[in-house]
Design a protein around this motif. Structure first.
Motif, mmCIF file in Angstrom:
data_model
loop_
_atom_site.group_PDB
_atom_site.id
_atom_site.type_symbol
_atom_site.label_atom_id
_atom_site.label_comp_id
_atom_site.label_asym_id
_atom_site.label_seq_id
_atom_site.Cartn_x
_atom_site.Cartn_y
_atom_site.Cartn_z
ATOM 1 N N GLU A 1 0.866 -1.175 0.000
ATOM 2 C CA GLU A 1 0.000 0.000 0.000
ATOM 3 C C GLU A 1 0.911 1.237 0.000
ATOM 4 O O GLU A 1 1.186 1.823 1.035
ATOM 5 C CB GLU A 1 -0.931 -0.014 1.213
ATOM 6 N N ALA B 1 -0.811 3.492 -5.576
ATOM 7 C CA ALA B 1 -1.808 4.554 -5.690
ATOM 8 C C ALA B 1 -1.684 5.293 -7.024
ATOM 9 O O ALA B 1 -2.687 5.639 -7.655
ATOM 10 C CB ALA B 1 -1.648 5.533 -4.525
ATOM 11 N N ALA C 1 -6.793 -0.879 -1.947
ATOM 12 C CA ALA C 1 -6.875 0.468 -1.381
ATOM 13 C C ALA C 1 -8.019 0.570 -0.380
ATOM 14 O O ALA C 1 -7.902 1.231 0.656
ATOM 15 C CB ALA C 1 -7.037 1.491 -2.496
ATOM 16 N N ARG D 1 -3.153 8.152 0.775
ATOM 17 C CA ARG D 1 -4.616 8.119 0.766
ATOM 18 C C ARG D 1 -5.191 9.245 -0.081
ATOM 19 O O ARG D 1 -6.259 9.094 -0.703
ATOM 20 C CB ARG D 1 -5.137 8.218 2.203
ATOM 21 N N HIS E 1 -5.725 8.012 -3.416
ATOM 22 C CA HIS E 1 -6.896 7.135 -3.463
ATOM 23 C C HIS E 1 -8.178 7.951 -3.579
ATOM 24 O O HIS E 1 -9.104 7.591 -4.316
ATOM 25 C CB HIS E 1 -6.972 6.278 -2.194
ATOM 26 N N TRP F 1 -12.193 8.035 3.566
ATOM 27 C CA TRP F 1 -10.792 8.373 3.294
ATOM 28 C C TRP F 1 -10.515 9.846 3.570
ATOM 29 O O TRP F 1 -9.483 10.196 4.152
ATOM 30 C CB TRP F 1 -10.458 8.048 1.847
#
Length: 353
Positions: free
Chosen positions: A111, A116, A145, A155, A158, A183
């Protein structure tokens, strides 16, 4: 920018006919240089290729130039090929024949930024060109994700993917609005004294490269009708970005990625808060690319189409690698569009008519 990116684009035969990636670095003579920051990493990576794919999708949306589409398709082939069976992405290839680096700390799956950014690139390609393989890649990568934690700077990417896919019938089975909201709230919670941080362990001024949380929260706030997210973004930007932009990035060391991150957030704050003075600050950030040092070197050399890797103690770098030119093109998209014809003439992959 686009001209330098074309010079750096090279075929990767293992990824398929016409597949291409972009060299990470060049030296002052223009020779390609591999990445060695964490031991030998490789000659090209998904991190850069996916961002180039994003740029080419955005340029194509403004031009509908078939050469740009072919270039984007060649880069997309590489990004798709670097996705593993579990839906996550490796980052580097060791050589131009396409030997994957599957275990390096800056290349193994997880991750991370390259996962991403790959999601961003292929989601943009899906929305722009409608290739079903990119839709499948997005779906496989998006599962990771959604299911796993990530630091705020990752994030943020994302969230941009989620916002891009909101309302897309191909992803109607995923509650993207709720996911994006969750998120965004994670990002908003990661702050100290009103300033958004890149991860919970960061102290002091956050690193500026890849710091786009203010812009992302402003965009999410607009899309979700959440004024609270906008207020978090506005408060952080007033403390972090406003004084830096007003000072013209007069700092000991500045990279194009620092400035591009500022411009991204300031532009999106300007859309969400039109009377906040953000547009002027964004223009001041973009003006940094025209900085010229005492030796006469410009950050963005318009004659050669090269963006330098940064400015250290007032001296513009002689190097011009992938990231600098990608973020330059994202920030100065009008200039990138104007250079399409001269850029495609420089391509060494079969992207031309």
């Amino acid at each position: 920018m686009l001209r330098q990116l074309a010079r750096l684009t090279r075929p990767v035969p293992a990824a398929g006919p016409g597949a291409a990636a972009i060299a990470v670095y060049t030296d002052p003579s223009g020779e390609l240089v591999a990445a060695n920051e964490s031991g030998f990493e490789g000659v090209a990576c998904v991190d850069d290729a996916a961002r180039l794919l994003d740029v080419l999708c955005d340029v194509w949306a403004r031009t509908h130039d078939p050469d740009v589409q072919r270039w984007a398709t060649s880069v997309s082939e590489f990004v798709l090929w670097m996705q593993g069976a579990d839906g996550r992405w490796w980052n580097f290839v060791y050589d131009w024949s396409g030997t994957r680096n599957e275990s390096g700390v800056t290349s193994s799956t997880g991750e991370n930024f390259w996962h991403a950014r790959a999601l961003s690139g292929v989601s943009n390609a899906w929305r722009t060109f409608g290739d079903e393989r990119t839709r499948t890649a997005v779906r496989r990568g998006l599962e990771h994700a959604i299911a796993r934690p990530a630091p705020a700077d990752v994030r943020a990417l994302h969230v941009l993917v989620g916002l891009r896919l909101l309302g897309d019938p191909a992803f109607a089975d995923i509650d993207l609005e709720a996911t994006v909201r969750r998120w965004a709230e994670e990002i908003a919670a990661c702050r100290i004294e009103g300033v958004l941080m890149n991860n919970p362990d960061e102290r002091g001024e956050p690193h500026l490269w890849a710091h786009i949380q203010e812009g992302v929260l402003a965009e999410a706030g607009r899309a979700l009708g959440d004024t609270g997210l906008l207020e978090v973004a506005r408060t952080s930007a007033k403390t972090l970005w406003a004084p830096i932009a007003r000072a013209g990035f007069a700092r000991e060391s500045v990279t194009p990625y620092d400035v591009a991150s500022a411009a991204f957030s300031l532009d999106r704050l300007a859309l969400a808060d039109p009377n906040g003075g953000w547009s002027e600050l964004a223009d001041r950030a973009r003006a940094w690319f025209d900085h010229v040092d005492r030796a006469g070197r410009a950050v963005y050399d318009r004659a050669t189409g090269r963006v330098a890797d940064g400015v250290d103690e007032g001296r513009v770098s002689e190097n011009s690698g992938a990231e600098a030119n990608i973020v330059g093109a994202q920030t100065l998209i009008v200039d990138a569009v104007r250079s399409v014809a001269s850029a495609v003439e420089l391509l060494t992959v079969p992207a031309r008519r």
